[in-house]
Write an enzyme that holds these catalytic residues in place. Sequence first.
Site, PDB file in Angstrom:
ATOM      1  N   LYS A   1       0.840  -1.204   0.000  1.00  0.00           N
ATOM      2  CA  LYS A   1       0.000   0.000   0.000  1.00  0.00           C
ATOM      3  C   LYS A   1       0.875   1.255   0.000  1.00  0.00           C
ATOM      4  O   LYS A   1       2.095   1.178   0.220  1.00  0.00           O
ATOM      5  CB  LYS A   1      -0.937  -0.060   1.215  1.00  0.00           C
ATOM      6  CG  LYS A   1      -1.946  -1.230   1.130  1.00  0.00           C
ATOM      7  CD  LYS A   1      -2.795  -1.322   2.402  1.00  0.00           C
ATOM      8  CE  LYS A   1      -3.844  -2.420   2.276  1.00  0.00           C
ATOM      9  NZ  LYS A   1      -4.644  -2.552   3.521  1.00  0.00           N
TER      10      LYS A   1
ATOM     11  N   TYR B   1     -11.967  -2.862  -3.681  1.00  0.00           N
ATOM     12  CA  TYR B   1     -12.545  -3.045  -2.349  1.00  0.00           C
ATOM     13  C   TYR B   1     -14.078  -3.061  -2.377  1.00  0.00           C
ATOM     14  O   TYR B   1     -14.706  -2.733  -1.370  1.00  0.00           O
ATOM     15  CB  TYR B   1     -12.037  -1.949  -1.402  1.00  0.00           C
ATOM     16  CG  TYR B   1     -10.648  -2.225  -0.850  1.00  0.00           C
ATOM     17  CD1 TYR B   1     -10.381  -3.381  -0.118  1.00  0.00           C
ATOM     18  CD2 TYR B   1      -9.609  -1.325  -1.048  1.00  0.00           C
ATOM     19  CE1 TYR B   1      -9.117  -3.639   0.401  1.00  0.00           C
ATOM     20  CE2 TYR B   1      -8.330  -1.574  -0.528  1.00  0.00           C
ATOM     21  CZ  TYR B   1      -8.095  -2.735   0.195  1.00  0.00           C
ATOM     22  OH  TYR B   1      -6.846  -2.991   0.715  1.00  0.00           O
TER      23      TYR B   1
ATOM     24  N   ASN C   1      -1.904  -0.098   7.300  1.00  0.00           N
ATOM     25  CA  ASN C   1      -1.349  -1.423   7.616  1.00  0.00           C
ATOM     26  C   ASN C   1      -0.485  -2.014   6.510  1.00  0.00           C
ATOM     27  O   ASN C   1      -0.301  -3.229   6.421  1.00  0.00           O
ATOM     28  CB  ASN C   1      -2.445  -2.389   8.096  1.00  0.00           C
ATOM     29  CG  ASN C   1      -3.503  -2.648   7.052  1.00  0.00           C
ATOM     30  OD1 ASN C   1      -3.448  -2.087   5.954  1.00  0.00           O
ATOM     31  ND2 ASN C   1      -4.457  -3.491   7.368  1.00  0.00           N
TER      32      ASN C   1
ATOM     33  N   HIS D   1      -1.631  -5.503   1.459  1.00  0.00           N
ATOM     34  CA  HIS D   1      -2.854  -6.278   1.228  1.00  0.00           C
ATOM     35  C   HIS D   1      -2.479  -7.640   0.675  1.00  0.00           C
ATOM     36  O   HIS D   1      -1.554  -7.751  -0.130  1.00  0.00           O
ATOM     37  CB  HIS D   1      -3.748  -5.561   0.201  1.00  0.00           C
ATOM     38  CG  HIS D   1      -4.748  -6.474  -0.453  1.00  0.00           C
ATOM     39  ND1 HIS D   1      -5.948  -6.793   0.126  1.00  0.00           N
ATOM     40  CD2 HIS D   1      -4.711  -7.170  -1.621  1.00  0.00           C
ATOM     41  CE1 HIS D   1      -6.608  -7.640  -0.666  1.00  0.00           C
ATOM     42  NE2 HIS D   1      -5.877  -7.880  -1.732  1.00  0.00           N
TER      43      HIS D   1
ATOM     44  N   GLU E   1      -8.765 -10.640  -8.164  1.00  0.00           N
ATOM     45  CA  GLU E   1      -7.838  -9.510  -8.001  1.00  0.00           C
ATOM     46  C   GLU E   1      -6.711  -9.543  -9.037  1.00  0.00           C
ATOM     47  O   GLU E   1      -6.320  -8.503  -9.571  1.00  0.00           O
ATOM     48  CB  GLU E   1      -7.288  -9.498  -6.565  1.00  0.00           C
ATOM     49  CG  GLU E   1      -8.366  -9.133  -5.559  1.00  0.00           C
ATOM     50  CD  GLU E   1      -7.977  -9.359  -4.097  1.00  0.00           C
ATOM     51  OE1 GLU E   1      -8.841  -9.147  -3.229  1.00  0.00           O
ATOM     52  OE2 GLU E   1      -6.820  -9.734  -3.834  1.00  0.00           O
TER      53      GLU E   1
HETATM   54  P1  RTP Z   1      -6.587  -6.305   3.015  1.00  0.00           P
HETATM   55  O1  RTP Z   1      -7.855  -6.611   2.233  1.00  0.00           O
HETATM   56  O2  RTP Z   1      -6.088  -4.910   2.834  1.00  0.00           O
HETATM   57  O3  RTP Z   1      -5.534  -7.368   2.870  1.00  0.00           O
HETATM   58  O4  RTP Z   1      -6.980  -6.379   4.527  1.00  0.00           O
HETATM   59  P2  RTP Z   1      -7.759  -7.514   5.262  1.00  0.00           P
HETATM   60  O5  RTP Z   1      -8.322  -8.537   4.327  1.00  0.00           O
HETATM   61  O6  RTP Z   1      -6.832  -7.998   6.333  1.00  0.00           O
HETATM   62  O7  RTP Z   1      -8.932  -6.670   5.893  1.00  0.00           O
HETATM   63  P3  RTP Z   1     -10.334  -6.195   5.295  1.00  0.00           P
HETATM   64  O8  RTP Z   1     -11.366  -6.458   6.334  1.00  0.00           O
HETATM   65  O9  RTP Z   1     -10.544  -6.739   3.915  1.00  0.00           O
HETATM   66  O10 RTP Z   1     -10.119  -4.628   5.213  1.00  0.00           O
HETATM   67  C1  RTP Z   1      -9.433  -4.041   4.161  1.00  0.00           C
HETATM   68  C2  RTP Z   1      -8.605  -2.908   4.662  1.00  0.00           C
HETATM   69  O11 RTP Z   1      -9.453  -1.881   5.160  1.00  0.00           O
HETATM   70  C3  RTP Z   1      -8.805  -1.190   6.216  1.00  0.00           C
HETATM   71  N1  RTP Z   1      -9.641  -1.266   7.401  1.00  0.00           N
HETATM   72  N2  RTP Z   1      -9.863  -0.226   8.159  1.00  0.00           N
HETATM   73  N3  RTP Z   1     -10.827   1.493  10.211  1.00  0.00           N
HETATM   74  C4  RTP Z   1     -11.163   0.201  10.231  1.00  0.00           C
HETATM   75  O12 RTP Z   1     -11.846  -0.277  11.088  1.00  0.00           O
HETATM   76  C5  RTP Z   1     -10.673  -0.655   9.144  1.00  0.00           C
HETATM   77  N4  RTP Z   1     -10.945  -1.920   8.983  1.00  0.00           N
HETATM   78  C6  RTP Z   1     -10.298  -2.312   7.865  1.00  0.00           C
HETATM   79  C7  RTP Z   1      -7.473  -1.878   6.451  1.00  0.00           C
HETATM   80  O13 RTP Z   1      -6.470  -1.167   5.721  1.00  0.00           O
HETATM   81  C8  RTP Z   1      -7.704  -3.254   5.832  1.00  0.00           C
HETATM   82  O14 RTP Z   1      -6.475  -3.835   5.442  1.00  0.00           O
END
Ligand code: RTP
Length: 148
Positions: free
Chosen positions: A9, A49, A112, A115, A126
């Site tokens: 990212k 997303y 974070n 991804h 993707e």
């Molecule tokens: P990613 O898709 O980025 O690999 O992350 P992930 O599966 O671990 O998590 P996901 O639930 O798909 O969320 C995507 C990205 O959204 C941001 N996020 N912000 N502020 C919040 O509560 C929150 N929750 C998620 C994070 O950057 C997350 O990686």
Amino acid sequence: MEQTFIMIKPDGVQRGLVGEIISRFEKKGFSLRGLKLISVDSAFAEKHYADLSAKPFFNGLVEYIISGPVVAMVWDGKNVVKIGRTIIGATNPADSAPGTIRGDFAVDIGRNVIHGSDSVESARKEIALWFPEGVTEWQSSLRPWIYE
Ligand code: RTP
């Protein structure tokens, strides 16, 4: 062999973590199939997303992803989707174990660093979205030393 989509990212790129992250995937034994530095617009980020469009953090997430160039990659190997997520660590860096990328390099969930696809099916979608031109087919000569 399985493939996964990994994206460093904008914060990871700006902080100079590209080499470190690539190195972790290489050292684990995975093979790089696609790699590009790319800036995406909000329509593209919203598509990536799309599953999170109803979330309260969605707009902030899109702003974050378009805030600078990202490194888009395709990695190949046995169980690479699951193991890739393990290398990356939990979504919230507060819960990510030391030794994982987020555990070592991130503090905030909204910054974070990286991804990784969460399933073989989302990896397929993707990779098609980010690499419509396809990826490079090659086979690492190290395979017999990585797989039994
Ligand atoms: P990613 O898709 O980025 O690999 O992350 P992930 O599966 O671990 O998590 P996901 O639930 O798909 O969320 C995507 C990205 O959204 C941001 N996020 N912000 N502020 C919040 O509560 C929150 N929750 C998620 C994070 O950057 C997350 O990686």
